[in-house]
Design a protein around this motif. Structure first.
Motif, PDB file in Angstrom:
ATOM      1  N   SER A 192       0.839  -1.198   0.000  1.00 45.28           N
ATOM      2  CA  SER A 192       0.000   0.000   0.000  1.00 45.28           C
ATOM      3  C   SER A 192       0.874   1.248   0.000  1.00 45.28           C
ATOM      4  O   SER A 192       2.024   1.217   0.450  1.00 45.28           O
ATOM      5  CB  SER A 192      -0.935   0.009   1.214  1.00 45.28           C
ATOM      6  OG  SER A 192      -0.195   0.006   2.415  1.00 45.28           O
ATOM      7  N   ASP A 194       0.879   5.547   0.837  1.00 47.45           N
ATOM      8  CA  ASP A 194       0.378   6.874   1.192  1.00 47.45           C
ATOM      9  C   ASP A 194       1.135   7.843   0.296  1.00 47.45           C
ATOM     10  O   ASP A 194       2.378   7.851   0.303  1.00 47.45           O
ATOM     11  CB  ASP A 194       0.660   7.203   2.659  1.00 47.45           C
ATOM     12  CG  ASP A 194      -0.180   6.378   3.615  1.00 47.45           C
ATOM     13  OD1 ASP A 194      -1.205   5.832   3.177  1.00 47.45           O
ATOM     14  OD2 ASP A 194       0.201   6.278   4.798  1.00 47.45           O
ATOM     15  N   ASN A 221      -3.489   5.302  -1.192  1.00 47.36           N
ATOM     16  CA  ASN A 221      -4.185   6.230  -0.303  1.00 47.36           C
ATOM     17  C   ASN A 221      -3.668   7.631  -0.597  1.00 47.36           C
ATOM     18  O   ASN A 221      -2.557   7.994  -0.196  1.00 47.36           O
ATOM     19  CB  ASN A 221      -3.932   5.858   1.164  1.00 47.36           C
ATOM     20  CG  ASN A 221      -4.541   6.859   2.129  1.00 47.36           C
ATOM     21  OD1 ASN A 221      -5.575   7.458   1.843  1.00 47.36           O
ATOM     22  ND2 ASN A 221      -3.886   7.059   3.267  1.00 47.36           N
ATOM     23  N   GLU A 222      -4.449   8.415  -1.339  1.00 51.22           N
ATOM     24  CA  GLU A 222      -4.027   9.773  -1.692  1.00 51.22           C
ATOM     25  C   GLU A 222      -4.210  10.712  -0.505  1.00 51.22           C
ATOM     26  O   GLU A 222      -5.227  10.680   0.183  1.00 51.22           O
ATOM     27  CB  GLU A 222      -4.842  10.289  -2.876  1.00 51.22           C
ATOM     28  CG  GLU A 222      -4.516   9.624  -4.198  1.00 51.22           C
ATOM     29  CD  GLU A 222      -5.216  10.304  -5.364  1.00 51.22           C
ATOM     30  OE1 GLU A 222      -4.986  11.519  -5.562  1.00 51.22           O
ATOM     31  OE2 GLU A 222      -6.008   9.630  -6.050  1.00 51.22           O
TER      32      GLU A 222
END
Length: 420
Positions: A192, A194, A221-222
């Motif tokens: 994932s 960020d 995850n923006e």
């Protein structure tokens, strides 16, 4: 990152209880909580895991090892600026009428080492790593044995790149090596990110290439506004237990913060490198994780090459000393960790003791034993047993090693400029 949050030091987890029963670690007073002592067998495991990860980074990423101080001037502008990221988690003390801070990882050392150095673009990318004794102050309720401690040993790797194309190339290589590392241990890996929104929109194609390289879908995850030194950060977790094992950052801030610059190829321009940081996790966390996934099998799935004792010999009847000396000599020459249990105990008690200590090969020698080709009884941690030659057991131990994964490639042995 979703991690086990119910493992507190004041309520010991099954993993920590197992580690203590194995005789690998111990908590004791008057040591401040959040620390652990490794006993002799635990230290064997710790050193084996450390050596393996260091060799992995050296051979897979052509990285050079460094050693740097652990204590820094907190009010140094560069240190102070980065320390703000850790806020209340830093350990500080007064030394020589200055406020000193213990490093939370490898950043302070490698950044300070390259600060104000004369670096030419032809030297880049340059990759450095350190097995860094690190200090982060956790709340008492956050502590989880060696999974999350105040003092731990972190393998931190930093690569300094000349431009965005070079940076994405080395960042991708580091991420791919982390994925391969997890696959080597049969982890069910989730990746994932960020990532700052604008940066993500500008670099979507590079992220897509990353996905193709590691052959895994990446969860994005923006984040609209980043308050840290990194503009993108990735995490790798094992979905079987939700424990993270590696991470990394794409850093556009710290080169300028630490005054790390390089001269362009034409010699006319001074530029700041992009820093790609890859953390291969703490040694303590790796041990916790591998023990955690082996408890249900009573240690049967724990890697043989990491076992502090790989073979325990039990003598059903007295064996000639000359035969035992042959066994010991062969084991020593081939790097096999072998013990002989000659205590005045019953055979069943000795078997139980070896199984409780997660010894993968429990070998019973009979009066018919006379050389390495002789058949012996071997008992495994899953309680199965069979008859086979002692030599074949030695070969099985040798074949469990990970040396073949650590063979250097051409790039890792090419001579590079010496830092001064």
């Amino acid at each position: 990152m979703n991690e086990i949050t119910t493992l507190y030091e004041n309520k010991p987890s099954v993993v920590m209880q197992t580690l203590e029963k194995l005789g690998w670690v111990k908590f004791f007073n008057p040591a401040i909580k959040g620390q652990v002592s490794f006993l002799p067998r635990g230290t064997v495991v710790f050193n084996l895991m450390s050596d393996f990860l260091k060799s992995w980074v050296k051979t897979k990423l052509s990285s050079l090892e460094i050693r740097t101080p652990i204590l820094y001037d907190f009010l140094n502008p560069s240190i102070y600026s980065e320390s703000s990221q850790f806020k209340d988690r830093s350990f500080q003390t007064e030394v020589y009428e200055k406020t000193a801070v213990l490093r939370p990882g490898g950043d302070y050392g490698v950044m300070s080492l390259l600060s104000s150095k004369i670096i030419h673009e032809s030297h880049l990318p340059i990759s450095l790593f350190e097995l860094a004794l690190s200090f982060r102050k956790n709340q008492s309720r956050e502590l989880a044995g060696i999974l999350r401690a105040n003092v731990f040993t972190l393998l931190d790797q930093h690569t300094f790149a000349a431009n965005i194309e070079q940076a994405w190339e080395v960042y991708a290589s580091a991420l791919a090596s982390q994925v391969k590392l997890g696959e080597l241990f049969n982890f069910d890996i989730e990746v994932s990110f960020d990532i700052e929104s604008t940066f993500y929109q500008q670099n979507k194609s590079s992220i897509k290439k990353l996905e193709q390289l590691i052959n895994k879908e990446v969860v994005i995850n923006e984040i609209k506004e980043i308050s840290n030194y990194w503009i993108a950060q990735h995490y790798l977790i094992d979905k079987r237990d939700n424990i993270g094992f590696c991470d990394g950052q794409y850093d556009l801030f710290n080169a300028k913060n630490y005054n790390i610059s390089f001269t362009s190829l034409d010699g006319k321009t001074t530029l700041y490198p992009i820093i790609c940081h890859a953390s291969f996790g703490s040694i303590e966390r790796w041990i916790f994780k591998l023990v955690n996934t082996s408890i249900s099998s009573n240690g049967y799935t724990f890697p043989i090459w990491l076992s502090p004792v790989q073979i325990r010999l039990l003598c059903a009847k007295p064996i000639q000393t000359s035969y035992l000396e042959k066994i010991i000599t062969h084991a020593f020459k081939n790097g096999i960790r072998l013990e002989i249990d000659n205590r005045d105990k019953s055979l069943r008690d000795k078997i139980n003791a070896a199984q409780a200590e997660w010894v993968p090969f429990i070998v019973i020698l009979s009066e018919n034993f006379y050389d390495l080709e002789s058949n012996v009884t071997v008992i495994y941690l899953n309680n199965q047993q069979e008859e086979r030659s002692l030599l074949s057991i030695f070969e099985k131990v040798e074949n469990s090693r990970v040396n073949d994964y650590l063979l250097p490639d051409l790039q890792s042995v090419i001579s590079r400029p010496c830092l001064r």
